[in-house]
Scaffold this active site. Structure first.
Site, short mmCIF file in Angstrom:
data_model
loop_
_atom_site.label_atom_id
_atom_site.label_comp_id
_atom_site.label_asym_id
_atom_site.label_seq_id
_atom_site.Cartn_x
_atom_site.Cartn_y
_atom_site.Cartn_z
N GLU A 1 1.36 -9.56 -4.42
CA GLU A 1 1.25 -8.92 -5.49
C GLU A 1 2.33 -7.91 -5.68
O GLU A 1 3.11 -7.74 -6.63
CB GLU A 1 -0.10 -8.47 -5.90
N GLY B 1 -14.04 -12.18 -1.41
CA GLY B 1 -12.67 -12.15 -1.03
C GLY B 1 -12.95 -11.30 0.46
O GLY B 1 -13.46 -10.33 0.48
N PHE B 2 -12.61 -11.94 1.56
CA PHE B 2 -12.76 -11.37 2.86
C PHE B 2 -11.59 -11.03 3.67
O PHE B 2 -11.78 -11.45 4.80
CB PHE B 2 -13.85 -12.11 3.60
N GLY B 3 -10.47 -10.74 3.12
CA GLY B 3 -9.39 -10.58 3.67
C GLY B 3 -9.13 -9.28 4.12
O GLY B 3 -10.23 -8.49 4.45
N GLY B 4 -8.11 -8.56 4.00
CA GLY B 4 -7.57 -7.12 4.48
C GLY B 4 -8.87 -6.27 3.93
O GLY B 4 -9.56 -5.35 4.72
N LEU B 5 -8.74 -6.27 2.66
CA LEU B 5 -9.83 -5.14 1.91
C LEU B 5 -11.02 -5.66 2.12
O LEU B 5 -12.05 -4.77 2.15
CB LEU B 5 -9.48 -5.18 0.47
N LYS C 1 -4.68 -4.29 -10.22
CA LYS C 1 -3.55 -3.53 -10.35
C LYS C 1 -2.76 -3.37 -11.60
O LYS C 1 -2.43 -2.62 -12.08
CB LYS C 1 -2.75 -3.64 -9.16
N HIS D 1 6.46 -7.45 -8.24
CA HIS D 1 6.95 -6.35 -9.15
C HIS D 1 8.48 -6.12 -8.71
O HIS D 1 8.89 -5.26 -9.37
CB HIS D 1 6.08 -5.11 -8.52
N ALA E 1 -2.38 -11.02 0.16
CA ALA E 1 -2.39 -10.98 -1.47
C ALA E 1 -1.79 -9.48 -2.04
O ALA E 1 -0.95 -9.54 -2.95
CB ALA E 1 -3.76 -10.89 -1.92
N THR E 2 -1.98 -8.49 -1.23
CA THR E 2 -1.54 -7.29 -1.94
C THR E 2 -0.04 -7.20 -1.67
O THR E 2 0.89 -6.57 -2.78
CB THR E 2 -1.94 -6.05 -0.91
N TYR F 1 -14.70 -15.17 10.60
CA TYR F 1 -13.73 -15.19 9.45
C TYR F 1 -12.21 -15.35 10.45
O TYR F 1 -11.69 -16.11 10.13
CB TYR F 1 -13.58 -14.22 8.53
P1 NAD Z 1 -6.09 -10.75 1.21
O1 NAD Z 1 -5.00 -11.71 0.92
O2 NAD Z 1 -6.06 -10.19 2.62
O3 NAD Z 1 -7.43 -11.53 1.14
C1 NAD Z 1 -7.73 -12.22 -0.07
C2 NAD Z 1 -9.18 -12.97 0.30
O4 NAD Z 1 -9.64 -13.66 -0.90
C3 NAD Z 1 -9.43 -13.89 1.38
O5 NAD Z 1 -10.56 -13.73 2.17
C4 NAD Z 1 -9.20 -15.31 0.65
O6 NAD Z 1 -9.95 -16.06 1.24
C5 NAD Z 1 -10.19 -14.92 -0.61
N1 NAD Z 1 -9.90 -15.79 -1.54
C6 NAD Z 1 -8.77 -16.23 -2.19
N2 NAD Z 1 -9.20 -17.02 -3.20
C7 NAD Z 1 -10.41 -17.01 -3.31
C8 NAD Z 1 -11.41 -17.82 -4.12
N3 NAD Z 1 -10.94 -18.78 -5.13
N4 NAD Z 1 -12.77 -17.77 -3.93
C9 NAD Z 1 -13.15 -16.84 -2.77
N5 NAD Z 1 -12.26 -16.23 -2.22
C10 NAD Z 1 -10.96 -16.37 -2.20
O7 NAD Z 1 -6.24 -9.72 0.24
P2 NAD Z 1 -6.07 -8.16 0.11
O8 NAD Z 1 -4.56 -7.72 0.62
O9 NAD Z 1 -7.11 -7.77 0.80
O10 NAD Z 1 -6.14 -7.86 -1.71
C11 NAD Z 1 -7.28 -8.04 -2.56
C12 NAD Z 1 -6.83 -7.56 -3.70
O11 NAD Z 1 -6.91 -6.07 -3.71
C13 NAD Z 1 -5.36 -7.83 -4.20
O12 NAD Z 1 -5.53 -8.25 -5.57
C14 NAD Z 1 -4.50 -6.49 -4.09
O13 NAD Z 1 -3.67 -6.24 -5.28
C15 NAD Z 1 -5.84 -5.62 -4.33
N6 NAD Z 1 -5.50 -4.16 -4.01
C16 NAD Z 1 -5.58 -3.24 -5.05
C17 NAD Z 1 -5.09 -1.81 -4.48
C18 NAD Z 1 -5.43 -0.41 -5.31
O14 NAD Z 1 -5.21 0.38 -5.01
N7 NAD Z 1 -5.92 -0.87 -6.51
C19 NAD Z 1 -4.76 -1.60 -3.33
C20 NAD Z 1 -4.43 -2.78 -2.46
C21 NAD Z 1 -5.09 -3.87 -2.60
#
Ligand code: NAD
Length: 334
Positions: A197, A16-20, A127, A201, A193-194, A61
């Site tokens: 998700e 996953g190479f989005g925000g996190l 989460k 809720h 995604a964050t 990216y």
């Molecule tokens: P995002 O939407 O910014 O990025 C998602 C990444 O996943 C993208 O690079 C996308 O290309 C990649 N992806 C999607 N489907 C894929 C697949 N099938 N195979 C490979 N890569 C794939 O997501 P984000 O906002 O960075 O969030 C990531 C996760 O972190 C979420 O599930 C979010 O709930 C979780 N999160 C947890 C906390 C915590 O405190 N526990 C806080 C924030 C976010």
């Protein structure tokens, strides 16, 4: 295993190479003990034993939509995780910075790792309670596969759940744990995604309806709320994690928060309050508050790698299976 091997740099992959995922790569760039060797997104992956160049990965990216375009180390694929695992390149641990959409996606990815025969450490920042429960149910399979899986290791669940577990030590009986988070981000697109998700809720929404929303529909919803999402009584895995750790029943754990998607300033200070009774019969509350300057990315990715390092130590001792952030102390990554 000799000491030299045990002390060697931990080779890390980020799925996953989005925000996190991008924040995770930036954070690793400043570490000596870990090196980013692999990254994957929905359209491709990149691998190099020497370590990926963070800036190049992020630039590729952002301009082309996938790290798969990175020359000469990228590969385009619609099945990037499976294909990356199948290369059998040495990776000690992966951080799953993936959307958990649908709600069983992360457990599906864990199954792919189990079936591949790969051995190492997996860390998620998942989460929902139901999502962590799916993973906990896979304990025996993970153990048999030689995988040490660290679940719920972001901020909440993660850092704040661990803080609650620590705070509980002052009490003979824990009465309740109340987590309140404040998140400020400049624009929702950085963390799609964050935000999706989180919408799942809100009253009237589910994971599935939030997943099905177009970007335009998300924007329209955010326009109505001035970019602010207010979340109460969330289905958050902090509850099952504290219950499994034997600290407090899940019905005594509440999680809620406010997310501002148009302002990087936090709308409120993220905190966890742990109330209990001491052995002398005094009722008291410990409060642990995160600094307002710390971003969501810092509070998720820091703990995730701290737990990856702790998981690596367990793995090297032959301890496999699944552990939560409430059971294990994260190790500081230098
Ligand atoms: P995002 O939407 O910014 O990025 C998602 C990444 O996943 C993208 O690079 C996308 O290309 C990649 N992806 C999607 N489907 C894929 C697949 N099938 N195979 C490979 N890569 C794939 O997501 P984000 O906002 O960075 O969030 C990531 C996760 O972190 C979420 O599930 C979010 O709930 C979780 N999160 C947890 C906390 C915590 O405190 N526990 C806080 C924030 C976010």
């Amino acid at each position: 295993m000799n000491t030299e091997q045990a002390n060697k740099t931990i080779r890390v992959g980020v799925l996953g190479f989005g925000g996190l995922g991008q924040a995770a790569a930036k954070l690793l760039a400043g570490k000596r003990e870990m090196i980013l060797v692999a990254a994957a997104d929905q359209k491709g992956y990149a691998y190099t034993a020497e370590g990926l160049n963070t800036q190049e990965c992020i630039a590729t990216y952002q301009s082309q939509g996938s790290v798969g375009y990175l020359e000469p180390v990228g590969t385009l694929s619609n099945n990037s995780i499976q294909d990356l695992i199948a290369t059998s390149q040495p990776v000690d641990g992966y951080f799953l910075a993936l959307p958990n959409l649908p709600n069983d996606f992360i457990s599906f990815v864990a199954k792919q790792f189990i079936e591949s025969g790969w051995q190492g450490v997996l860390v998620d920042a998942i989460k929902r309670t139901s999502a962590v429960e799916q993973l906990l149910a896979m304990k025996d399979e993970l153990e048999a596969a030689g995988i040490t899986y660290m679940t719920g290791c972001g901020a909440t669940p993660g850092l704040l759940t661990a803080a609650a577990a620590l705070a509980a030590q002052s009490y003979a009986e824990v009465h309740n744990v109340e987590i309140t988070f404040g998140v400020g981000i400049a624009n929702w697109e950085a963390y799609r995604a964050t935000i999706r998700e989180d919408i799942g809720h809100m009253p009237g929404y589910t994971v599935e309806t939030a997943r099905a929303m177009t970007d335009g529909e998300v924007e329209a919803l955010l326009d109505k709320t001035n970019g602010v999402l207010t979340l109460e009584n969330m289905e958050h895995a902090d509850d099952v994690m504290l219950e499994v750790a034997g600290i407090v029943g899940r019905d005594r754990v509440t999680v809620g928060g406010v997310v501002d998607t148009r302002n990087p300033k936090k709308p409120l200070s993220t905190n966890v309050k742990v109330t209990g009774r001491t052995f002398e019969g005094k009722i008291s509350t410990h409060t642990f508050t995160l600094g307002d300057e710390t971003s969501m990315a810092a509070n998720v990715c820091g703990p995730a790698f701290g737990y990856l390092k702790a998981g690596r130590q367990l793995h090297q001792r032959g301890i496999y299976g699944i552990f939560t952030a409430a059971e294990i102390m994260p190790q500081f990554v230098k």
